[in-house]
Design an enzyme around this catalytic site. Structure first.
Site, PDB file in Angstrom:
ATOM      1  N   SER A 106       2.439  43.208  29.129  1.00 27.94           N
ATOM      2  CA  SER A 106       3.540  43.092  28.177  1.00 27.94           C
ATOM      3  C   SER A 106       3.081  43.421  26.753  1.00 27.94           C
ATOM      4  CB  SER A 106       4.166  41.706  28.281  1.00 27.94           C
ATOM      5  OG  SER A 106       5.551  41.762  27.995  1.00 27.94           O
ATOM      6  N   LYS A 108      26.351  29.968  17.065  1.00 33.23           N
ATOM      7  CA  LYS A 108      25.264  29.402  16.266  1.00 33.23           C
ATOM      8  C   LYS A 108      24.293  28.593  17.109  1.00 33.23           C
ATOM      9  CE  LYS A 108      22.882  28.273  12.671  1.00 33.23           C
ATOM     10  NZ  LYS A 108      21.970  29.281  12.089  1.00 33.23           N
TER      11      LYS A 108
END
Length: 333
Positions: free
Chosen positions: A137, A189
């Protein structure tokens, strides 16, 4: 980590405990902590030519690494410091970046990749990535910034992808009669909050974020690994891990070998026949051989690592820091 204290430390501790509020600063190691170098491989007739060995290991983050008695430079800062030293040293004709990392945060991986590319462009000095046990990765992302990649046949690499892990405690809290309520400025949010159940809209928002980071990763692989056959691109970038041998077949790496082979490739790219291989380290971390790892400082992992199977897990990962990662989490027992 080595702890060096003066002979009067016990007396100072006694005084500090008996005098109310007190601040005691104990120096650990020498005051001078700038990078130094040690020659780990010599070749006759090198005539001042050097190849710098830079270690990158453990989780890639922008944060400092904190031990029980010390604070060490984070991987991004330490890596940049080493590259700057190699750039200024006229004897250094190339660098070998030895990577043993499962990846890390998206931003840290991106910064380190860009710093390596910038180093090559501004100095004209070639860089070779040598993969050790693990270069997955974000570790592979960083390797793509080099001129050439060398992997051991047994290296675990790949895992091209992004992970943004969330967990919801809301069902468990509801069962024991605990209700969490958040007042937010918008519907998204608190997306990913462990105290609420994620809505479809919030899930779509986070998935779009992951997709954007993934597209960036694939773009780097496509650009830097141009030899990777188009028919294998989808497989190479679907998040799977592969061995060094498989990576070579797909042209994800340039050759199989070890650190000595990486050294040879670096000399070839720098157009020099012989050189000294020097490793950067802190004053107290002098290496005994080319295979000595970095316990602290430049890409070192410090004292918070756990080795599980083939995955070195930095203690900072266990803190479940929120965020998006170029990271292979592996199969934990």
């Amino acid at each position: 980590m080595r702890i060096i204290v003066g002979p009067c430390v016990a007396w100072l501790l006694f005084l500090s405990l008996g005098c109310g509020r007190a601040t005691l600063v104990v120096g650990l190691g020498p005051a001078e902590q700038r990078l130094t170098e040690t020659t780990v491989l010599k070749e006759r007739g090198a005539r001042g030519n050097e190849v710098a060995l830079i270690d990158v290991s453990g989780m890639l983050t922008t944060a400092e690494r904190r031990g029980l008695f010390s604070v060490e430079s984070g991987p991004v800062s330490a890596f940049t410091e080493a590259l700057n030293k190699a750039a200024k040293d006229e004897d250094v004709k190339a660098v070998v970046v030895r990577i043993n990392s499962p990846g890390g945060t998206v931003t840290a991986s991106e910064i380190m990749y860009r710093e390596l590319v910038r180093f090559r462009e501004r100095t004209g000095k070639p860089a070779v990535a040598v993969m050790m046990d693990l270069a997955t990765s974000g570790g592979y992302y960083l390797a793509c910034g080099a001129d050439a990649i060398v992997a051991h046949p047994t290296t675990v690499t790949g895992s091209v992808g992004v992970i943004l892990q969330t967990v919801s405690l809301e069902p468990a809290l509801s069962r024991i009669g605990v209700e969490a309520r958040a007042f937010t400025s918008g519907a998204n949010k608190n997306a990913g909050s462990p105290l609420s159940t994620m809505t479809d809209e919030q899930a779509a928002t986070l998935q779009a974020l992951v997709d954007d980071f993934y597209d960036r990763f694939v773009g780097v692989v496509r650009e830097r690994r141009a030899a990777l056959p188009a028919q294998h691109l989808a497989e190479a970038t679907d998040g799977r891990v592969v061995t060094g041998e498989q990576a070579l077949r797909w042209k994800m790496v340039d050759r199989l070998g070890d650190l000595r082979d990486g050294f040879a490739v670096a000399k070839e790219l720098a157009e020099i026949d012989r050189a000294y291989l020097v490793r950067y380290h802190r004053p107290l971390d002098a290496p005994g051989s080319i295979y000595a790892s970095s316990p602290s400082g430049v890409g070192g992992v410090g004292g918070t690592d756990i080795d599980v199977n083939v995955l070195p897990i930095d203690g900072s990962l266990l803190q479940s820091a929120p965020g998006a990662y170029y990271l292979w989490t592996g199969d934990l027992p």
